[in-house]
Design an enzyme around this catalytic site. Structure first.
Site, PDB file in Angstrom:
ATOM      1  CG  ASP A  15     -10.787   3.634   1.266  1.00  0.00           C
ATOM      2  OD1 ASP A  15     -10.752   4.876   1.254  1.00  0.00           O
ATOM      3  OD2 ASP A  15      -9.773   2.914   1.136  1.00  0.00           O
ATOM      4  CG  ASP A  74      -6.661   6.439  -3.066  1.00  0.00           C
ATOM      5  OD1 ASP A  74      -5.863   6.539  -4.009  1.00  0.00           O
ATOM      6  OD2 ASP A  74      -7.526   7.307  -2.814  1.00  0.00           O
ATOM      7  CG  ASP A 122      -6.841   0.518   1.908  1.00  0.00           C
ATOM      8  OD1 ASP A 122      -7.660   1.469   1.928  1.00  0.00           O
ATOM      9  OD2 ASP A 122      -5.655   0.651   1.582  1.00  0.00           O
TER      10      ASP A 122
HETATM   11 MG   LIG Z   1      -7.769   3.489   1.381  1.00  0.00          MG
END
Ligand SMILES: [Mg+2]
Length: 273
Positions: free
Chosen positions: A39, A41, A220
């Protein structure tokens, strides 16, 4: 209070650190070479108040370059394809923007879903912009295949208003669906597709599993849970989090700094191709 804190602590303890157990992860691959899915961000860059300020640190870019010289690397983000590609700026990676709706990579690899939904997204954008204008701190972001309502800078008491505004617009457009991320709601095409399906599609299309690859996904966000679940039986999911959370991942890393350490440790253990 004590019980819930204890549960929180246990939640952490039950999900082992990928950094401490990297040798176990590699042993679990049974001789296969890792294929790394990341991923953007909150995984490669720290979460910031304004998403436009989330730039990739140079050291992380170097790390990704070294990693990509050894194993297949794909970045899967909720950002638009061009946006995430322009922030990472490493050649030879696969980039999947819009939560996997828009995929591009070397050798003409290309997959785009959702073009038929653009008129509905345009209308939803106009409607949602009007509604969010009334809520201080709420930020509308139009992406190619989604409309995002960010509430990171919205007063705690007003966050339910953002959810209501998004739901009201969603109710008018049955062809769109709502997903939730970190301090953001998004409306996107109601197609049965997500980061998990995108990862499986890449494994198949790039013949990675046939090529003896062992997929590792690091993310995340709630949208990354689809990928953790998709890989539960064929690879490893690693959640990036500084807070205990319910997750389908099997390991965790605390923050992007630990992600970089993990990737460097991986590089040290995998010979160049
Ligand atoms: Mg993320």
């Amino acid at each position: 209070m004590v019980a819930s804190r204890l549960k929180d602590v246990l939640g952490f303890a039950m999900l082992p650190s990928a950094l401490n157990l990297i040798d176990e992860i590699i042993a679990g691959a049974g001789g296969k070479r890792p294929a790394v899915f990341l991923d953007y961000d909150g995984t490669l860059t720290p979460i910031v108040s304004h998403p436009e300020d989330a730039w990739l640190p140079d050291s992380m870019r170097q790390t990704l370059r070294s990693l990509a010289a050894r194993v297949p690397v794909a970045i899967l983000s909720g950002r638009d394809l061009d946006d995430v590609r322009g922030r990472v700026l490493v050649d030879g990676l696969v980039y999947a923007g819009s939560h996997g709706f828009d995929i591009a990579g070397a050798g003409g690899l290309r997959r785009e879903l959702g073009a038929a939904y653009l008129p509905a997204l345009d209308t939803a954008e106009t409607e949602l912009r009007e509604a969010l204008d009334e809520i201080p701190g709420a930020q509308l972001e139009r992406k190619h295949f989604s409309v995002a309502a960010h509430y990171r800078n919205v007063n705690e008491d007003d966050t339910s208003k953002v959810a209501r505004a998004v739901d009201e617009v969603a109710a008018k457009h049955r062809e769109l669906r709502r997903i939730s991320g970190k301090k953001v709601y998004e409306l996107l095409p109601d197609i049965d597709w997500n980061k998990g399906k995108a990862v499986l599609w890449l494994l198949e299309t790039l013949e990675l599993e046939r090529g003896n690859a062992f997929p590792i996904f690091i993310g995340d966000d709630r949208t990354d849970e689809d990928a953790f679940s998709a890989l539960a039986k064929r690879g490893v999911g690693i959640l990036v989090s500084d807070q205990p959370d319910v997750t389908a991942a099997s390991y965790w890393l605390k923050d992007p700094e630990e992600v970089e350490c993990f990737l460097r440790e991986l590089i040290a253990r995998v010979p160049r191709r």
